[in-house]
Design a protein around this motif. Structure first.
Motif, short mmCIF file in Angstrom:
data_model
loop_
_atom_site.label_atom_id
_atom_site.label_comp_id
_atom_site.label_asym_id
_atom_site.label_seq_id
_atom_site.Cartn_x
_atom_site.Cartn_y
_atom_site.Cartn_z
N HIS A 66 34.55 17.94 -47.95
CA HIS A 66 35.05 17.61 -46.68
C HIS A 66 34.99 17.33 -45.86
CE1 HIS A 66 34.08 20.52 -43.44
NE2 HIS A 66 32.87 19.74 -42.66
N THR A 67 35.53 17.78 -44.98
CA THR A 67 36.36 16.17 -43.89
C THR A 67 35.46 16.99 -42.48
OG1 THR A 67 38.51 15.93 -45.04
CG2 THR A 67 38.00 15.38 -42.64
N PHE A 68 34.62 15.65 -41.81
CA PHE A 68 34.45 16.58 -40.58
C PHE A 68 35.68 16.23 -39.31
CE2 PHE A 68 30.68 15.74 -43.11
CZ PHE A 68 29.94 16.71 -43.05
N LYS A 69 36.09 16.67 -38.92
CA LYS A 69 37.43 17.02 -38.31
C LYS A 69 36.70 15.76 -36.95
CE LYS A 69 39.48 21.43 -40.09
NZ LYS A 69 39.46 22.45 -39.44
N LYS A 70 35.96 16.32 -36.38
CA LYS A 70 35.90 15.38 -35.03
C LYS A 70 35.57 13.85 -35.39
CE LYS A 70 33.21 19.16 -32.40
NZ LYS A 70 31.87 19.35 -31.82
N ILE A 71 34.83 13.25 -36.53
CA ILE A 71 35.27 11.67 -36.89
C ILE A 71 35.72 11.68 -37.38
CG2 ILE A 71 32.55 11.78 -35.52
CD1 ILE A 71 31.72 11.87 -38.91
N LYS A 72 36.58 12.28 -38.07
CA LYS A 72 37.52 11.87 -38.35
C LYS A 72 37.51 11.41 -40.00
CE LYS A 72 41.45 12.24 -35.25
NZ LYS A 72 41.66 11.52 -34.46
N GLN A 73 36.14 12.64 -40.95
CA GLN A 73 35.67 11.05 -42.07
C GLN A 73 35.37 12.32 -42.67
OE1 GLN A 73 33.90 8.16 -41.89
NE2 GLN A 73 33.66 8.43 -44.36
N HIS A 74 36.22 12.46 -44.28
CA HIS A 74 36.20 12.55 -45.13
C HIS A 74 34.39 12.28 -46.64
CE1 HIS A 74 38.19 15.34 -48.19
NE2 HIS A 74 37.68 14.26 -49.60
N VAL A 75 34.11 13.45 -47.30
CA VAL A 75 32.68 13.33 -47.63
C VAL A 75 33.06 14.22 -49.18
CG1 VAL A 75 31.50 12.78 -45.69
CG2 VAL A 75 31.29 15.27 -46.39
N SER A 76 32.02 13.70 -49.40
CA SER A 76 32.62 14.87 -51.16
C SER A 76 30.89 15.05 -51.47
CB SER A 76 32.52 13.92 -52.25
OG SER A 76 32.27 14.80 -53.39
N TYR A 77 30.18 16.20 -52.02
CA TYR A 77 29.21 16.46 -52.35
C TYR A 77 28.93 16.80 -53.65
CZ TYR A 77 28.13 16.60 -46.69
OH TYR A 77 27.98 16.26 -45.68
N ALA A 78 27.94 16.12 -54.15
CA ALA A 78 28.11 16.52 -56.08
C ALA A 78 27.54 17.81 -55.67
CB ALA A 78 27.01 15.60 -56.61
N THR A 79 27.43 18.67 -57.31
CA THR A 79 26.46 19.44 -57.08
C THR A 79 25.22 19.77 -57.50
OG1 THR A 79 26.49 18.98 -60.07
CG2 THR A 79 28.05 20.00 -59.10
N GLU A 80 24.83 18.53 -57.71
CA GLU A 80 23.40 18.06 -56.81
C GLU A 80 23.04 16.88 -55.63
OE1 GLU A 80 21.00 16.48 -60.15
OE2 GLU A 80 21.50 18.53 -61.13
N VAL A 81 22.76 17.33 -54.81
CA VAL A 81 22.48 16.99 -53.33
C VAL A 81 21.09 16.70 -53.28
CG1 VAL A 81 23.26 16.35 -51.50
CG2 VAL A 81 24.75 17.50 -52.53
N TYR A 82 20.64 15.38 -52.88
CA TYR A 82 19.20 15.42 -52.61
C TYR A 82 18.72 13.95 -51.91
CZ TYR A 82 19.48 12.72 -57.01
OH TYR A 82 19.42 11.97 -58.79
N THR A 83 17.95 14.32 -50.92
CA THR A 83 17.57 13.23 -50.01
C THR A 83 15.61 13.14 -49.51
OG1 THR A 83 18.59 11.91 -48.56
CG2 THR A 83 18.17 14.49 -47.64
N SER A 84 16.02 12.05 -48.87
CA SER A 84 14.49 12.45 -47.89
C SER A 84 14.63 12.18 -46.77
CB SER A 84 13.75 11.03 -47.96
OG SER A 84 13.05 11.09 -49.69
N VAL A 85 14.07 13.58 -45.77
CA VAL A 85 14.53 13.51 -44.42
C VAL A 85 13.07 13.32 -43.38
CG1 VAL A 85 16.00 14.50 -44.40
CG2 VAL A 85 13.91 15.34 -45.43
#
Length: 85
Positions: A66-85
């Motif tokens: 995915h590319t965040f157009k406003k900040i011109k940043q390309h990212v990749s999300y794996a099949t498992e995404v986890y984080t602490s919020v």
């Protein structure tokens, strides 16, 4: 996947229904004051949130680019995404 399994017993877990997983993950982002577009959600098979620790996860069918157009940043999300919020 082991990390996710450690939290599942005491977490809110939604799976199988793509629309429900997307809805619940969007509700959490909004609840936490995070942008709704933070996670481009496609084919989410499971969403979970362990409120006591703040650990959240998504399991999706395939890796997403995915590319965040406003900040011109390309990212990749794996099949498992986890984080602490």
């Amino acid at each position: 996947m082991q990390m996710i399994e450690n939290y599942k017993a005491e977490a809110e877990v939604y799976h199988g229904d793509l629309a429900l997983c997307k809805k619940k993950s969007m509700q959490l982002l909004q609840e936490l004051g995070l942008p709704k577009g933070l996670l481009p959600l496609e084919d989410v098979e499971e969403f979970g949130y362990h409120r006591a620790s703040g650990f959240m996860w998504l399991v999706q069918k395939k890796k997403i680019e995915h590319t965040f157009k406003k900040i011109k940043q390309h990212v990749s999300y794996a099949t498992e995404v986890y984080t602490s919020v």
